[in-house]
Design an enzyme around this catalytic site. Structure first.
Site, PDB file in Angstrom:
ATOM      1  N   GLY A 172      57.683  32.273  21.358  1.00  0.00           N
ATOM      2  CA  GLY A 172      58.089  32.419  22.749  1.00  0.00           C
ATOM      3  C   GLY A 172      58.743  33.747  23.006  1.00  0.00           C
ATOM      4  O   GLY A 172      58.075  34.787  23.050  1.00  0.00           O
ATOM      5  N   ASP A 203      59.897  36.576  21.911  1.00  0.00           N
ATOM      6  CA  ASP A 203      59.884  37.324  20.648  1.00  0.00           C
ATOM      7  C   ASP A 203      59.346  38.741  20.804  1.00  0.00           C
ATOM      8  O   ASP A 203      58.995  39.389  19.827  1.00  0.00           O
ATOM      9  CB  ASP A 203      59.054  36.576  19.603  1.00  0.00           C
ATOM     10  CG  ASP A 203      57.608  36.372  20.046  1.00  0.00           C
ATOM     11  OD1 ASP A 203      57.248  36.851  21.150  1.00  0.00           O
ATOM     12  OD2 ASP A 203      56.833  35.745  19.303  1.00  0.00           O
ATOM     13  N   ARG A 222      60.049  40.161  34.975  1.00  0.00           N
ATOM     14  CA  ARG A 222      58.719  39.588  34.751  1.00  0.00           C
ATOM     15  C   ARG A 222      58.275  39.781  33.303  1.00  0.00           C
ATOM     16  O   ARG A 222      57.633  38.900  32.716  1.00  0.00           O
ATOM     17  CB  ARG A 222      57.718  40.237  35.710  1.00  0.00           C
ATOM     18  CG  ARG A 222      56.317  39.623  35.682  1.00  0.00           C
ATOM     19  CD  ARG A 222      55.520  40.092  36.885  1.00  0.00           C
ATOM     20  NE  ARG A 222      54.198  39.475  36.919  1.00  0.00           N
ATOM     21  CZ  ARG A 222      53.078  40.112  36.594  1.00  0.00           C
ATOM     22  NH1 ARG A 222      53.116  41.378  36.209  1.00  0.00           N
ATOM     23  NH2 ARG A 222      51.915  39.490  36.655  1.00  0.00           N
ATOM     24  N   ASN A 230      48.273  39.681  32.978  1.00  0.00           N
ATOM     25  CA  ASN A 230      49.073  40.867  32.678  1.00  0.00           C
ATOM     26  C   ASN A 230      48.378  42.182  32.995  1.00  0.00           C
ATOM     27  O   ASN A 230      49.031  43.182  33.299  1.00  0.00           O
ATOM     28  CB  ASN A 230      49.451  40.882  31.188  1.00  0.00           C
ATOM     29  CG  ASN A 230      50.341  39.729  30.790  1.00  0.00           C
ATOM     30  OD1 ASN A 230      51.068  39.184  31.617  1.00  0.00           O
ATOM     31  ND2 ASN A 230      50.300  39.347  29.519  1.00  0.00           N
ATOM     32  N   HIS A 263      57.011  36.712  31.023  1.00  0.00           N
ATOM     33  CA  HIS A 263      55.675  36.704  30.431  1.00  0.00           C
ATOM     34  C   HIS A 263      55.732  36.750  28.908  1.00  0.00           C
ATOM     35  O   HIS A 263      54.773  36.345  28.247  1.00  0.00           O
ATOM     36  CB  HIS A 263      54.854  37.874  30.983  1.00  0.00           C
ATOM     37  CG  HIS A 263      54.289  37.599  32.338  1.00  0.00           C
ATOM     38  ND1 HIS A 263      52.977  37.855  32.680  1.00  0.00           N
ATOM     39  CD2 HIS A 263      54.853  37.054  33.460  1.00  0.00           C
ATOM     40  CE1 HIS A 263      52.766  37.498  33.938  1.00  0.00           C
ATOM     41  NE2 HIS A 263      53.897  37.017  34.428  1.00  0.00           N
ATOM     42  N   HIS A 323      60.900  35.385  42.628  1.00  0.00           N
ATOM     43  CA  HIS A 323      60.000  36.081  43.547  1.00  0.00           C
ATOM     44  C   HIS A 323      60.710  36.537  44.813  1.00  0.00           C
ATOM     45  O   HIS A 323      60.063  37.072  45.719  1.00  0.00           O
ATOM     46  CB  HIS A 323      58.810  35.188  43.893  1.00  0.00           C
ATOM     47  CG  HIS A 323      57.842  35.040  42.771  1.00  0.00           C
ATOM     48  ND1 HIS A 323      56.739  34.203  42.805  1.00  0.00           N
ATOM     49  CD2 HIS A 323      57.797  35.637  41.542  1.00  0.00           C
ATOM     50  CE1 HIS A 323      56.074  34.283  41.670  1.00  0.00           C
ATOM     51  NE2 HIS A 323      56.699  35.142  40.883  1.00  0.00           N
TER      52      HIS A 323
END
Length: 357
Positions: free
Chosen positions: A111, A113, A74, A133, A78, A232
């Site tokens: 993106g 990074d 995840r 988050n 994210h 998921h």
């Protein structure tokens, strides 16, 4: 660095539509050029022990806590899905407050990074406290430990962004998912964007149309979206993210609903957890899709994949053909891992993943 110049946009709706399409195409072109600079053999000479070090650390962490595999996966997702605004006000103070150097922040599709790993400091608020988050991202300590181990064998060589990408793959494999080749050579950002994290990351309440369009903006297909949603099959969701579905929607298996309500009351218990794959929550398999066929999707956005829409056939195919899901997931992870990467002399190799050098 690729410089994109945009002409003045006409006030007519038609011109606006063309302009948006042009911007999307240009962003995809930038991403394609950047991804072409990534390589599976990037560290073969500079740090041949890097991948083995990451793999050992991830395997140990996931064996201690199976949920950690989903958490590391995840984190990578994210990270990749947030695009920074051009010279945004939230990104510039970071370079000033966390470093003695002054960085030039070009307009770019940001993106994968490692921007998600940057901690709040001073007047800067990064992505970790964005609504999708806050209180739910975890695994930062594992990433910090991996970074320290990699620095010990190859100082100032391996980026935090590459560590995230490799750790996500190794987490999937440790939980029984498909192996795939991670392209390497990402560099770390010196910026982050709270506002973009709030706007770019998919919501658990997303409609199918919103999911399809959101992934398309990142250059990912509907097949990529459905396959990546299959992540998921591991991990858990907080009560606050499925309460509205639990108490307000009828297309949820009633036996599951009764069990879920026991741990997710109508008020309170926001952080209480439930597995998103109620059948095999710690195994990376196709049971998630089989669950959707029986209305066992815990999140609204998950059940949207099989709810009379355009993705029903693909969900049915994955449910009956685990091999197809594994192949499509692996391919989608490689594509997602190339979103807006920094390469060459862009960005930096952070010594600490939580702050710029």
């Amino acid at each position: 660095m690729i410089v994109v110049k945009l002409d003045t946009v006409s006030s007519t709706m038609a011109a606006a539509s063309v302009s948006v399409q042009t911007i999307v195409l240009l962003l995809l072109a930038v991403a394609a050029v950047a991804s072409a600079q990534l390589s599976a053999t990037f560290y073969d000479s500079s740090c041949p022990r890097a991948l083995g070090t990451i793999r050992s650390a991830v395997t140990a962490a996931v064996n201690r806590d199976p949920r950690m595999g989903a958490s590391l996966l995840r984190l990578h997702f994210h990270d990749c899905f947030v695009q920074a605004s051009p010279r945004s006000s939230s990104s510039l103070p970071l370079a000033r407050s966390l470093s003695s150097r002054t960085y030039s922040v070009p307009w770019r599709a940001q993106g994968c990074d490692a921007s998600v790993l940057l901690s709040d400091r001073g007047s800067f608020t990064g992505e970790q406290n964005a609504f999708p988050n806050r209180g739910s991202l975890r695994g930062f300590d594992v990433v910090d430990s991996i970074k320290a181990q990699v620095e010990a064998v190859c100082p100032r060589t391996v980026s935090c962004a590459d560590i995230l990408a490799v750790a996500a793959r190794d987490s999937v494999v440790t939980l029984g998912g498909p192996p795939y080749t991670v392209l390497l050579g990402r560099r770390d950002s010196t910026t982050a964007s709270l506002s973009q994290a709030n706007s770019d990351l998919p919501s658990p309440g997303s409609s199918l149309a919103s999911l399809i369009s959101g992934f398309a903006r990142k250059g990912l297909t509907t097949t990529d979206m459905v396959a990546l949603s299959g992540a998921h099959t591991v991990g858990q969701a907080q009560c606050t993210n499925f309460r509205s579905r639990l108490y307000g929607e009828s297309n949820l298996n009633q036996s599951d609903a009764a069990a879920l309500r026991a741990n997710c009351p109508q008020s309170g218990g926001d952080g209480n957890l439930a597995p998103m794959d109620l059948a095999t929550p710690n195994t990376f398999d196709a049971a998630f899709f089989r669950g959707l066929l029986s209305q066992r999707g815990v999140l609204h956005s998950d059940q949207q994949l099989f709810s009379g829409g355009s993705t029903d056939a693909l969900v049915q195919s994955y449910a009956s053909n685990a091999g197809q899901f594994r192949n499509d997931f692996a391919a989608a992870m490689v594509r997602m891992g190339s979103i807006g990467v920094l390469t060459g002399s862009q960005g930096q190799i952070r010594l600490s993943c939580s702050s710029v050098n």
